[in-house]
Design a protein around this motif. Structure first.
Motif, PDB file in Angstrom:
ATOM      1  N   LEU A 166      -9.003   0.668  33.484  1.00  0.00           N
ATOM      2  CA  LEU A 166      -8.765  -0.706  33.038  1.00  0.00           C
ATOM      3  C   LEU A 166      -7.514  -1.275  33.679  1.00  0.00           C
ATOM      4  CD1 LEU A 166      -9.491  -3.070  31.064  1.00  0.00           C
ATOM      5  CD2 LEU A 166      -7.876  -2.016  29.467  1.00  0.00           C
ATOM      6  N   HIS A 167      -6.410  -0.527  33.622  1.00  0.00           N
ATOM      7  CA  HIS A 167      -5.159  -1.034  34.178  1.00  0.00           C
ATOM      8  C   HIS A 167      -5.250  -1.245  35.684  1.00  0.00           C
ATOM      9  CE1 HIS A 167      -3.472  -0.581  30.311  1.00  0.00           C
ATOM     10  NE2 HIS A 167      -3.131   0.691  30.385  1.00  0.00           N
ATOM     11  N   LEU A 168      -5.998  -0.383  36.363  1.00  0.00           N
ATOM     12  CA  LEU A 168      -6.152  -0.550  37.807  1.00  0.00           C
ATOM     13  C   LEU A 168      -6.814  -1.884  38.119  1.00  0.00           C
ATOM     14  CD1 LEU A 168      -5.811   0.827  40.610  1.00  0.00           C
ATOM     15  CD2 LEU A 168      -8.161   1.646  40.352  1.00  0.00           C
ATOM     16  N   GLU A 169      -7.916  -2.164  37.436  1.00  0.00           N
ATOM     17  CA  GLU A 169      -8.653  -3.407  37.717  1.00  0.00           C
ATOM     18  C   GLU A 169      -7.886  -4.640  37.259  1.00  0.00           C
ATOM     19  OE1 GLU A 169     -11.277  -6.768  37.506  1.00  0.00           O
ATOM     20  OE2 GLU A 169     -10.240  -5.847  35.801  1.00  0.00           O
ATOM     21  N   LEU A 205      -3.593  -8.988  27.620  1.00  0.00           N
ATOM     22  CA  LEU A 205      -3.855  -7.742  28.337  1.00  0.00           C
ATOM     23  C   LEU A 205      -3.466  -6.528  27.498  1.00  0.00           C
ATOM     24  CD1 LEU A 205      -2.574  -8.846  31.842  1.00  0.00           C
ATOM     25  CD2 LEU A 205      -4.932  -8.184  31.323  1.00  0.00           C
ATOM     26  N   ARG A 206      -2.322  -6.618  26.831  1.00  0.00           N
ATOM     27  CA  ARG A 206      -1.878  -5.512  25.977  1.00  0.00           C
ATOM     28  C   ARG A 206      -2.850  -5.313  24.810  1.00  0.00           C
ATOM     29  NH1 ARG A 206       0.251  -4.233  21.424  1.00  0.00           N
ATOM     30  NH2 ARG A 206       0.052  -6.375  20.705  1.00  0.00           N
ATOM     31  N   LEU A 207      -3.287  -6.417  24.206  1.00  0.00           N
ATOM     32  CA  LEU A 207      -4.209  -6.322  23.078  1.00  0.00           C
ATOM     33  C   LEU A 207      -5.545  -5.725  23.517  1.00  0.00           C
ATOM     34  CD1 LEU A 207      -4.480  -6.994  20.057  1.00  0.00           C
ATOM     35  CD2 LEU A 207      -5.463  -9.194  20.733  1.00  0.00           C
ATOM     36  N   GLU A 208      -6.044  -6.148  24.669  1.00  0.00           N
ATOM     37  CA  GLU A 208      -7.288  -5.583  25.197  1.00  0.00           C
ATOM     38  C   GLU A 208      -7.143  -4.080  25.409  1.00  0.00           C
ATOM     39  OE1 GLU A 208     -10.292  -6.496  28.896  1.00  0.00           O
ATOM     40  OE2 GLU A 208      -8.156  -6.217  29.363  1.00  0.00           O
ATOM     41  N   ALA A 209      -6.037  -3.678  26.020  1.00  0.00           N
ATOM     42  CA  ALA A 209      -5.836  -2.264  26.344  1.00  0.00           C
ATOM     43  C   ALA A 209      -5.797  -1.394  25.092  1.00  0.00           C
ATOM     44  CB  ALA A 209      -4.546  -2.093  27.141  1.00  0.00           C
ATOM     45  N   ARG A 210      -5.260  -1.930  24.013  1.00  0.00           N
ATOM     46  CA  ARG A 210      -5.074  -1.125  22.809  1.00  0.00           C
ATOM     47  C   ARG A 210      -6.223  -1.236  21.811  1.00  0.00           C
ATOM     48  NH1 ARG A 210      -0.298   1.240  22.185  1.00  0.00           N
ATOM     49  NH2 ARG A 210      -0.636   1.431  19.921  1.00  0.00           N
ATOM     50  N   THR A 211      -7.056  -2.287  21.918  1.00  0.00           N
ATOM     51  CA  THR A 211      -8.064  -2.491  20.865  1.00  0.00           C
ATOM     52  C   THR A 211      -9.450  -2.880  21.336  1.00  0.00           C
ATOM     53  OG1 THR A 211      -7.615  -4.870  20.549  1.00  0.00           O
ATOM     54  CG2 THR A 211      -6.204  -3.318  19.355  1.00  0.00           C
ATOM     55  N   ASP A 212      -9.626  -3.278  22.601  1.00  0.00           N
ATOM     56  CA  ASP A 212     -10.896  -3.924  22.962  1.00  0.00           C
ATOM     57  C   ASP A 212     -11.456  -3.424  24.294  1.00  0.00           C
ATOM     58  OD1 ASP A 212     -13.042  -5.643  22.580  1.00  0.00           O
ATOM     59  OD2 ASP A 212     -12.047  -7.348  23.531  1.00  0.00           O
ATOM     60  N   ARG A 213     -11.539  -2.115  24.436  1.00  0.00           N
ATOM     61  CA  ARG A 213     -12.194  -1.540  25.611  1.00  0.00           C
ATOM     62  C   ARG A 213     -13.653  -1.229  25.286  1.00  0.00           C
ATOM     63  NH1 ARG A 213      -7.932   2.128  28.873  1.00  0.00           N
ATOM     64  NH2 ARG A 213      -5.965   1.227  28.118  1.00  0.00           N
ATOM     65  N   LEU A 238     -10.814  10.105  28.029  1.00  0.00           N
ATOM     66  CA  LEU A 238     -11.498   8.914  27.533  1.00  0.00           C
ATOM     67  C   LEU A 238     -10.550   8.137  26.640  1.00  0.00           C
ATOM     68  CD1 LEU A 238     -14.448   8.239  28.317  1.00  0.00           C
ATOM     69  CD2 LEU A 238     -13.821  10.618  28.662  1.00  0.00           C
ATOM     70  N   GLU A 239     -10.175   6.952  27.096  1.00  0.00           N
ATOM     71  CA  GLU A 239      -9.309   6.073  26.310  1.00  0.00           C
ATOM     72  C   GLU A 239     -10.096   4.791  26.055  1.00  0.00           C
ATOM     73  OE1 GLU A 239      -4.852   6.007  26.254  1.00  0.00           O
ATOM     74  OE2 GLU A 239      -5.220   4.244  27.511  1.00  0.00           O
ATOM     75  N   VAL A 240     -10.804   4.768  24.931  1.00  0.00           N
ATOM     76  CA  VAL A 240     -11.733   3.669  24.667  1.00  0.00           C
ATOM     77  C   VAL A 240     -11.576   3.120  23.241  1.00  0.00           C
ATOM     78  CG1 VAL A 240     -13.484   4.133  26.406  1.00  0.00           C
ATOM     79  CG2 VAL A 240     -13.520   5.437  24.298  1.00  0.00           C
ATOM     80  N   PRO A 241     -10.402   2.596  22.905  1.00  0.00           N
ATOM     81  CA  PRO A 241     -10.290   1.913  21.616  1.00  0.00           C
ATOM     82  C   PRO A 241     -11.217   0.698  21.619  1.00  0.00           C
ATOM     83  CG  PRO A 241      -8.398   1.394  22.997  1.00  0.00           C
ATOM     84  CD  PRO A 241      -9.168   2.470  23.708  1.00  0.00           C
TER      85      PRO A 241
END
Length: 283
Positions: A166-169, A205-213, A238-241
Protein backbone atom coordinates in the motif's frame (compact mmCIF):
# COMPACT_ATOMS: atom_id res chain seq x y z
CA UNK A 1 4.07 -22.51 -7.16
CA UNK A 2 5.62 -22.90 -3.71
CA UNK A 3 3.81 -20.51 -1.38
CA UNK A 4 5.93 -18.18 0.78
CA UNK A 5 5.78 -18.23 4.56
CA UNK A 6 2.94 -16.05 5.84
CA UNK A 7 2.94 -13.85 8.94
CA UNK A 8 -0.09 -12.15 10.51
CA UNK A 9 0.46 -8.51 11.39
CA UNK A 10 -1.09 -7.20 14.61
CA UNK A 11 -2.85 -4.39 12.76
CA UNK A 12 -4.91 -6.99 10.87
CA UNK A 13 -6.70 -7.85 14.13
CA UNK A 14 -6.50 -4.49 15.92
CA UNK A 15 -8.99 -5.39 18.67
CA UNK A 16 -7.48 -8.78 19.52
CA UNK A 17 -5.22 -9.19 22.53
CA UNK A 18 -1.69 -10.41 21.79
CA UNK A 19 -2.52 -13.95 22.91
CA UNK A 20 -5.80 -13.97 20.96
CA UNK A 21 -3.87 -12.95 17.86
CA UNK A 22 -1.28 -15.68 18.36
CA UNK A 23 -3.84 -18.44 18.76
CA UNK A 24 -5.93 -17.13 15.85
CA UNK A 25 -2.81 -17.02 13.67
CA UNK A 26 -1.85 -20.56 14.65
CA UNK A 27 -5.33 -21.93 13.88
CA UNK A 28 -5.23 -20.27 10.46
CA UNK A 29 -1.81 -21.71 9.62
CA UNK A 30 0.33 -18.59 9.88
CA UNK A 31 3.97 -19.29 10.72
CA UNK A 32 4.56 -16.05 12.61
CA UNK A 33 3.00 -12.84 13.87
CA UNK A 34 3.90 -9.28 14.68
CA UNK A 35 2.95 -7.68 17.98
CA UNK A 36 2.92 -4.07 19.17
CA UNK A 37 5.50 -4.28 21.93
CA UNK A 38 6.65 -0.65 22.32
CA UNK A 39 4.63 2.45 23.22
CA UNK A 40 4.77 5.76 21.45
CA UNK A 41 6.47 8.59 23.37
CA UNK A 42 3.83 10.19 25.56
CA UNK A 43 1.30 7.44 24.83
CA UNK A 44 -0.88 6.87 27.88
CA UNK A 45 -1.73 3.31 26.83
CA UNK A 46 0.29 0.60 28.53
CA UNK A 47 2.46 -1.21 25.99
CA UNK A 48 3.11 -4.95 26.14
CA UNK A 49 6.66 -4.25 27.29
CA UNK A 50 5.25 -2.66 30.45
CA UNK A 51 3.02 -5.63 31.30
CA UNK A 52 5.06 -8.45 32.88
CA UNK A 53 2.03 -10.74 33.07
CA UNK A 54 1.16 -10.00 29.46
CA UNK A 55 4.71 -10.83 28.40
CA UNK A 56 4.53 -14.15 30.26
CA UNK A 57 1.22 -14.96 28.56
CA UNK A 58 2.63 -14.12 25.13
CA UNK A 59 5.72 -16.23 25.76
CA UNK A 60 3.52 -19.17 26.77
CA UNK A 61 1.25 -18.75 23.73
CA UNK A 62 4.21 -18.66 21.34
CA UNK A 63 5.64 -21.79 22.93
CA UNK A 64 2.30 -23.61 22.91
CA UNK A 65 1.52 -22.87 19.27
CA UNK A 66 4.97 -22.87 17.67
CA UNK A 67 4.18 -19.49 16.12
CA UNK A 68 7.18 -17.13 15.97
CA UNK A 69 7.32 -13.42 16.70
CA UNK A 70 8.72 -12.10 13.42
CA UNK A 71 8.69 -8.42 14.27
CA UNK A 72 7.84 -6.39 17.36
CA UNK A 73 6.01 -3.44 15.85
CA UNK A 74 7.25 0.10 15.51
CA UNK A 75 9.41 2.59 17.33
CA UNK A 76 7.93 5.99 16.51
CA UNK A 77 10.61 8.61 16.01
CA UNK A 78 9.38 12.15 16.51
CA UNK A 79 11.12 13.82 19.41
CA UNK A 80 13.08 11.98 22.12
CA UNK A 81 16.22 10.12 21.11
CA UNK A 82 15.05 6.51 20.71
CA UNK A 83 17.57 4.97 23.08
CA UNK A 84 16.39 7.32 25.84
CA UNK A 85 13.10 5.44 26.12
CA UNK A 86 12.88 2.30 23.98
CA UNK A 87 15.53 -0.01 25.50
CA UNK A 88 13.06 -1.90 27.74
CA UNK A 89 10.82 -2.56 24.75
CA UNK A 90 13.72 -3.75 22.61
CA UNK A 91 14.75 -6.07 25.43
CA UNK A 92 11.25 -7.55 25.70
CA UNK A 93 10.87 -7.91 21.92
CA UNK A 94 14.20 -9.70 21.58
CA UNK A 95 13.44 -11.95 24.56
CA UNK A 96 10.25 -13.06 22.81
CA UNK A 97 12.24 -13.99 19.69
CA UNK A 98 11.62 -10.97 17.50
CA UNK A 99 14.07 -10.49 14.66
CA UNK A 100 13.10 -7.00 13.54
CA UNK A 101 11.78 -3.70 14.88
CA UNK A 102 10.09 -1.15 12.62
CA UNK A 103 11.22 2.48 12.49
CA UNK A 104 8.28 4.81 11.78
CA UNK A 105 9.87 8.22 11.32
CA UNK A 106 8.15 11.58 11.73
CA UNK A 107 11.23 13.67 12.52
CA UNK A 108 11.30 16.61 10.08
CA UNK A 109 14.91 17.75 10.58
CA UNK A 110 17.15 15.75 8.24
CA UNK A 111 20.24 15.53 10.47
CA UNK A 112 18.26 14.58 13.57
CA UNK A 113 16.38 12.03 11.47
CA UNK A 114 19.67 10.38 10.52
CA UNK A 115 21.13 10.65 14.01
CA UNK A 116 18.02 9.15 15.61
CA UNK A 117 17.85 6.32 13.11
CA UNK A 118 21.50 5.44 13.71
CA UNK A 119 20.87 5.65 17.45
CA UNK A 120 17.98 3.18 17.12
CA UNK A 121 20.07 0.82 14.99
CA UNK A 122 22.84 0.88 17.57
CA UNK A 123 20.39 0.28 20.42
CA UNK A 124 18.61 -2.53 18.57
CA UNK A 125 21.90 -4.13 17.63
CA UNK A 126 22.68 -4.67 21.31
CA UNK A 127 19.70 -7.04 21.39
CA UNK A 128 20.41 -8.72 18.04
CA UNK A 129 17.58 -6.88 16.31
CA UNK A 130 17.39 -5.48 12.79
CA UNK A 131 15.74 -2.10 12.15
CA UNK A 132 13.46 -1.72 9.13
CA UNK A 133 12.31 1.74 8.03
CA UNK A 134 8.64 1.78 7.11
CA UNK A 135 8.32 4.50 4.50
CA UNK A 136 4.87 6.02 3.97
CA UNK A 137 3.60 9.12 2.21
CA UNK A 138 2.34 10.60 5.51
CA UNK A 139 5.72 10.29 7.31
CA UNK A 140 9.04 12.11 7.03
CA UNK A 141 10.38 9.22 4.95
CA UNK A 142 7.74 9.16 2.21
CA UNK A 143 9.23 6.93 -0.49
CA UNK A 144 11.25 3.77 -0.96
CA UNK A 145 14.08 5.86 -2.40
CA UNK A 146 14.13 8.13 0.68
CA UNK A 147 14.16 5.10 2.97
CA UNK A 148 17.04 3.46 1.14
CA UNK A 149 18.97 6.74 1.13
CA UNK A 150 18.63 6.92 4.92
CA UNK A 151 19.73 3.29 5.29
CA UNK A 152 22.75 4.00 3.08
CA UNK A 153 23.66 7.15 5.00
CA UNK A 154 23.42 5.29 8.31
CA UNK A 155 25.70 2.53 6.99
CA UNK A 156 24.95 0.06 9.76
CA UNK A 157 24.64 -3.64 9.00
CA UNK A 158 21.30 -4.04 10.80
CA UNK A 159 19.62 -1.17 8.91
CA UNK A 160 17.10 -1.95 6.19
CA UNK A 161 13.56 -1.46 4.90
CA UNK A 162 10.09 -2.88 5.21
CA UNK A 163 8.19 -2.57 1.93
CA UNK A 164 4.43 -2.31 2.21
CA UNK A 165 2.42 -2.78 -0.98
CA UNK A 166 0.00 0.00 0.00
CA UNK A 167 2.67 2.51 0.99
CA UNK A 168 4.66 1.78 -2.16
CA UNK A 169 1.73 2.56 -4.44
CA UNK A 170 0.32 5.50 -2.44
CA UNK A 171 3.76 7.17 -2.39
CA UNK A 172 4.04 6.96 -6.18
CA UNK A 173 6.46 4.06 -6.06
CA UNK A 174 6.60 1.08 -8.39
CA UNK A 175 7.81 -2.49 -8.40
CA UNK A 176 10.67 -1.30 -10.63
CA UNK A 177 11.78 1.07 -7.85
CA UNK A 178 11.59 -1.81 -5.37
CA UNK A 179 13.65 -4.01 -7.68
CA UNK A 180 16.44 -1.41 -7.51
CA UNK A 181 16.88 -1.95 -3.76
CA UNK A 182 19.52 -4.57 -2.86
CA UNK A 183 17.69 -7.68 -1.67
CA UNK A 184 19.74 -7.89 1.52
CA UNK A 185 18.36 -4.51 2.62
CA UNK A 186 14.73 -5.56 2.32
CA UNK A 187 13.98 -7.12 5.70
CA UNK A 188 10.18 -7.40 5.50
CA UNK A 189 7.39 -7.23 2.95
CA UNK A 190 3.81 -6.42 3.91
CA UNK A 191 0.98 -7.48 1.65
CA UNK A 192 -2.53 -6.08 1.25
CA UNK A 193 -4.76 -4.61 -1.42
CA UNK A 194 -6.53 -1.26 -1.71
CA UNK A 195 -9.36 0.65 -3.32
CA UNK A 196 -9.01 2.60 -6.56
CA UNK A 197 -9.26 6.07 -5.05
CA UNK A 198 -6.18 7.41 -3.30
CA UNK A 199 -6.95 9.56 -0.23
CA UNK A 200 -6.31 13.23 -0.92
CA UNK A 201 -4.31 14.22 2.16
CA UNK A 202 -1.93 12.88 4.78
CA UNK A 203 -4.62 12.22 7.36
CA UNK A 204 -6.68 10.29 4.82
CA UNK A 205 -3.65 8.21 3.86
CA UNK A 206 -2.90 7.45 7.51
CA UNK A 207 -6.53 6.49 8.17
CA UNK A 208 -6.60 4.21 5.12
CA UNK A 209 -3.36 2.52 6.18
CA UNK A 210 -4.62 1.81 9.68
CA UNK A 211 -8.29 0.97 9.06
CA UNK A 212 -9.31 0.56 5.42
CA UNK A 213 -7.18 -1.92 3.51
CA UNK A 214 -8.43 -4.88 1.48
CA UNK A 215 -7.36 -8.51 1.31
CA UNK A 216 -4.99 -9.49 -1.54
CA UNK A 217 -6.88 -9.85 -4.80
CA UNK A 218 -9.83 -7.73 -3.69
CA UNK A 219 -8.46 -4.37 -4.82
CA UNK A 220 -6.44 -2.71 -7.56
CA UNK A 221 -2.83 -2.68 -6.36
CA UNK A 222 -0.31 -4.19 -8.84
CA UNK A 223 0.46 -7.07 -6.49
CA UNK A 224 1.77 -9.47 -9.14
CA UNK A 225 4.54 -6.99 -9.95
CA UNK A 226 5.10 -6.32 -6.23
CA UNK A 227 5.56 -9.99 -5.33
CA UNK A 228 7.68 -10.58 -8.45
CA UNK A 229 10.08 -7.82 -7.37
CA UNK A 230 10.78 -9.61 -4.08
CA UNK A 231 13.35 -12.38 -3.63
CA UNK A 232 12.01 -15.87 -4.30
CA UNK A 233 9.80 -17.27 -1.51
CA UNK A 234 10.25 -14.07 0.50
CA UNK A 235 8.11 -14.19 3.68
CA UNK A 236 5.01 -11.99 3.55
CA UNK A 237 3.38 -10.24 6.48
CA UNK A 238 -0.35 -9.70 6.01
CA UNK A 239 -1.27 -6.21 7.16
CA UNK A 240 -4.93 -5.87 6.27
CA UNK A 241 -6.92 -3.82 8.78
CA UNK A 242 -10.37 -3.64 7.23
CA UNK A 243 -13.28 -1.69 8.68
CA UNK A 244 -15.75 -3.94 6.85
CA UNK A 245 -14.38 -6.89 8.82
CA UNK A 246 -14.71 -5.20 12.22
CA UNK A 247 -17.74 -7.32 13.31
CA UNK A 248 -15.90 -10.59 12.54
CA UNK A 249 -14.22 -12.47 15.38
CA UNK A 250 -10.43 -12.64 15.47
CA UNK A 251 -10.37 -16.36 14.70
CA UNK A 252 -12.73 -16.14 11.74
CA UNK A 253 -10.97 -13.06 10.37
CA UNK A 254 -7.54 -14.74 10.56
CA UNK A 255 -8.93 -17.75 8.67
CA UNK A 256 -10.44 -15.42 6.06
CA UNK A 257 -7.18 -13.54 5.52
CA UNK A 258 -5.20 -16.77 5.23
CA UNK A 259 -7.63 -18.39 2.79
CA UNK A 260 -7.88 -15.35 0.54
CA UNK A 261 -4.12 -14.77 0.54
CA UNK A 262 -3.28 -18.37 -0.30
CA UNK A 263 -5.84 -18.32 -3.10
CA UNK A 264 -4.34 -15.10 -4.50
CA UNK A 265 -0.80 -16.46 -4.32
CA UNK A 266 -1.85 -19.73 -5.96
CA UNK A 267 -2.96 -17.74 -9.01
CA UNK A 268 0.39 -16.01 -9.50
CA UNK A 269 2.51 -16.94 -12.53
CA UNK A 270 5.01 -19.81 -12.15
CA UNK A 271 8.36 -18.85 -10.64
CA UNK A 272 10.12 -18.78 -14.01
CA UNK A 273 7.54 -16.31 -15.33
CA UNK A 274 7.84 -14.26 -12.14
CA UNK A 275 11.59 -14.14 -12.69
CA UNK A 276 10.98 -12.81 -16.18
CA UNK A 277 8.69 -10.16 -14.76
CA UNK A 278 11.29 -9.22 -12.15
CA UNK A 279 14.02 -8.94 -14.80
CA UNK A 280 11.78 -6.72 -16.90
CA UNK A 281 11.47 -4.37 -13.93
CA UNK A 282 15.24 -3.84 -13.79
CA UNK A 283 16.45 -0.54 -15.32
Amino acid sequence: MSLPELSLGWLSLPDASPTELIYAAADAGFASVSLRVAPSPGDAASALSAQPQGVREVRAALAATGVRLAEMGSIRMHGPVPSSWCLPSLDVGASLGAETVIALIYESHSQKRLDDFCDLCHAAGQFGLRVAIEFAAFTSVPTVEAAYALVTACAMSNAGLVVDALHLERSGGTAAALANIPAERVFLAQLCDARVKRPSDAEGLRLEARTDRLDPGFGVLPLVDFVSALPDSFPLELEVPCMLAAPISAGVRAQQIAKRTRHFLSLLPPLDEQSSIALSLQP
